[in-house]
Design an enzyme around this catalytic site. Structure first.
Site, PDB file in Angstrom:
ATOM      1  N   SER A 191       0.447   7.815 -13.640  1.00 54.61           N
ATOM      2  CA  SER A 191       1.116   8.804 -14.192  1.00 54.61           C
ATOM      3  C   SER A 191       2.501   9.092 -13.606  1.00 54.61           C
ATOM      4  O   SER A 191       2.492   8.478 -12.476  1.00 54.61           O
ATOM      5  CB  SER A 191       0.450  10.259 -13.807  1.00 54.61           C
ATOM      6  OG  SER A 191       1.110  11.501 -14.081  1.00 54.61           O
TER       7      SER A 191
ATOM      8  N   ASP B 108      -7.499  11.250 -16.758  1.00 56.04           N
ATOM      9  CA  ASP B 108      -7.286  12.086 -18.306  1.00 56.04           C
ATOM     10  C   ASP B 108      -8.079  13.247 -18.224  1.00 56.04           C
ATOM     11  O   ASP B 108      -9.303  13.331 -17.947  1.00 56.04           O
ATOM     12  CB  ASP B 108      -7.703  10.894 -19.473  1.00 56.04           C
ATOM     13  CG  ASP B 108      -6.988  11.473 -20.672  1.00 56.04           C
ATOM     14  OD1 ASP B 108      -5.885  11.255 -20.740  1.00 56.04           O
ATOM     15  OD2 ASP B 108      -7.656  12.008 -21.773  1.00 56.04           O
ATOM     16  N   SER B 109      -7.465  14.168 -18.621  1.00 60.42           N
ATOM     17  CA  SER B 109      -8.113  15.468 -18.697  1.00 60.42           C
ATOM     18  C   SER B 109      -7.469  16.512 -19.798  1.00 60.42           C
ATOM     19  O   SER B 109      -6.370  16.379 -20.346  1.00 60.42           O
ATOM     20  CB  SER B 109      -8.029  16.197 -17.402  1.00 60.42           C
ATOM     21  OG  SER B 109      -6.264  16.445 -16.732  1.00 60.42           O
TER      22      SER B 109
ATOM     23  N   ASP C 297      -3.350  27.049 -16.834  1.00 62.37           N
ATOM     24  CA  ASP C 297      -3.930  28.075 -15.701  1.00 62.37           C
ATOM     25  C   ASP C 297      -3.682  29.347 -15.843  1.00 62.37           C
ATOM     26  O   ASP C 297      -4.609  30.136 -15.538  1.00 62.37           O
ATOM     27  CB  ASP C 297      -3.531  27.206 -14.515  1.00 62.37           C
ATOM     28  CG  ASP C 297      -4.058  26.079 -13.959  1.00 62.37           C
ATOM     29  OD1 ASP C 297      -5.054  25.569 -14.983  1.00 62.37           O
ATOM     30  OD2 ASP C 297      -3.571  25.766 -13.199  1.00 62.37           O
TER      31      ASP C 297
ATOM     32  N   ARG D 177     -10.592  18.543 -12.041  1.00 65.83           N
ATOM     33  CA  ARG D 177     -10.220  17.820 -11.213  1.00 65.83           C
ATOM     34  C   ARG D 177     -10.599  17.550  -9.642  1.00 65.83           C
ATOM     35  O   ARG D 177     -10.639  16.309  -9.428  1.00 65.83           O
ATOM     36  CB  ARG D 177      -8.479  17.719 -11.147  1.00 65.83           C
ATOM     37  CG  ARG D 177      -7.799  16.375 -10.804  1.00 65.83           C
ATOM     38  CD  ARG D 177      -6.226  16.413 -10.935  1.00 65.83           C
ATOM     39  NE  ARG D 177      -5.952  16.265 -12.516  1.00 65.83           N
ATOM     40  CZ  ARG D 177      -5.459  17.119 -13.297  1.00 65.83           C
ATOM     41  NH1 ARG D 177      -5.156  18.354 -12.735  1.00 65.83           N
ATOM     42  NH2 ARG D 177      -5.329  16.858 -14.593  1.00 65.83           N
TER      43      ARG D 177
END
Length: 204
Positions: A9, A71-72, A159, A188
């Site tokens: 990332s 990856d999320s 969020d 995470r």
């Protein structure tokens, strides 16, 4: 001796968060830029695990270093699990967090709390190119629901409109929680703790 672990990332925010979540002594996460890797892989898998694997193989092959990929994304029940792997570009290829939040709130407008169920999913993949074998995966989920409006300025992504399971409808979103509270509950955080346990068992 400090060991370098490439994170697939270019986001310094994600590097900092995962560095804290993993809690590995004498291990420093570095970005592709810091090890001279240009370009990015095409993330065209239809699962989080598939995209994590694409990224970890790409950056491990080019760096020659142990690599970690994340990856999320967000799965919303009313959207049959969407936006899923399209979480970051839900409102378009160049969408901002604000754009994505606005679109999701509009799509769910008028739905009651019981029809707003959602969860964050995270898959971490680890690959050491100096060893044989396949990537190692660890995953975590964070259950909750989509709020009816934005609340809070903490965190990132969705969020401010994500109410964790255990909070009453209309109560706090993740955007109103401290980073410590979020990390204890988050997808995470769960995946990172599981990955850290694996890495420590491998001598990291």
């Amino acid at each position: 001796m400090t060991r370098r672990l490439v994170l697939a990332s270019r986001s310094r925010h994600k590097v900092g968060e995962l560095q804290e979540l993993l809690g590995l002594e004498d291990v420093v996460l570095v970005t592709p830029d810091e090890v001279g890797i240009e370009g990015e892989p095409v993330e065209d898998a239809d699962t989080f695990e598939g995209n994590a694997q694409i990224k970890v193989r790409y950056y491990a092959a080019r760096s020659g270093l142990p690599t970690l990929a994340d990856d999320s994304g967000l799965e919303v029940d009313a959207l049959d699990g969407g936006p899923g792997v399209y979480t970051k570009r839900y409102a378009g290829p160049d969408a901002t967090d604000e754009d994505n939040n606005s679109k999701l709130l509009a799509v769910l407008d008028g739905r009651p709390a019981e029809e707003r169920g959602a969860r964050y999913q995270c898959v971490l993949a680890f690959l050491d190119p100096s060893a044989t074998g396949e990537p190692v995966f660890r995953a975590g989920a964070f259950e909750g629901r989509i709020a009816t409006e934005r609340r809070g300025s903490g965190g990132f992504g969705y969020d401010p409109i994500f109410e964790p399971e255990g909070e009453a409808p209309g109560a706090r979103t993740v955007g109103q929680m401290s980073s410590e509270e979020k990390h204890a509950l988050s997808h995470r955080g769960k995946a990172a703790r599981a990955m850290a346990e694996y890495l420590q068992g491998e001598g990291w």
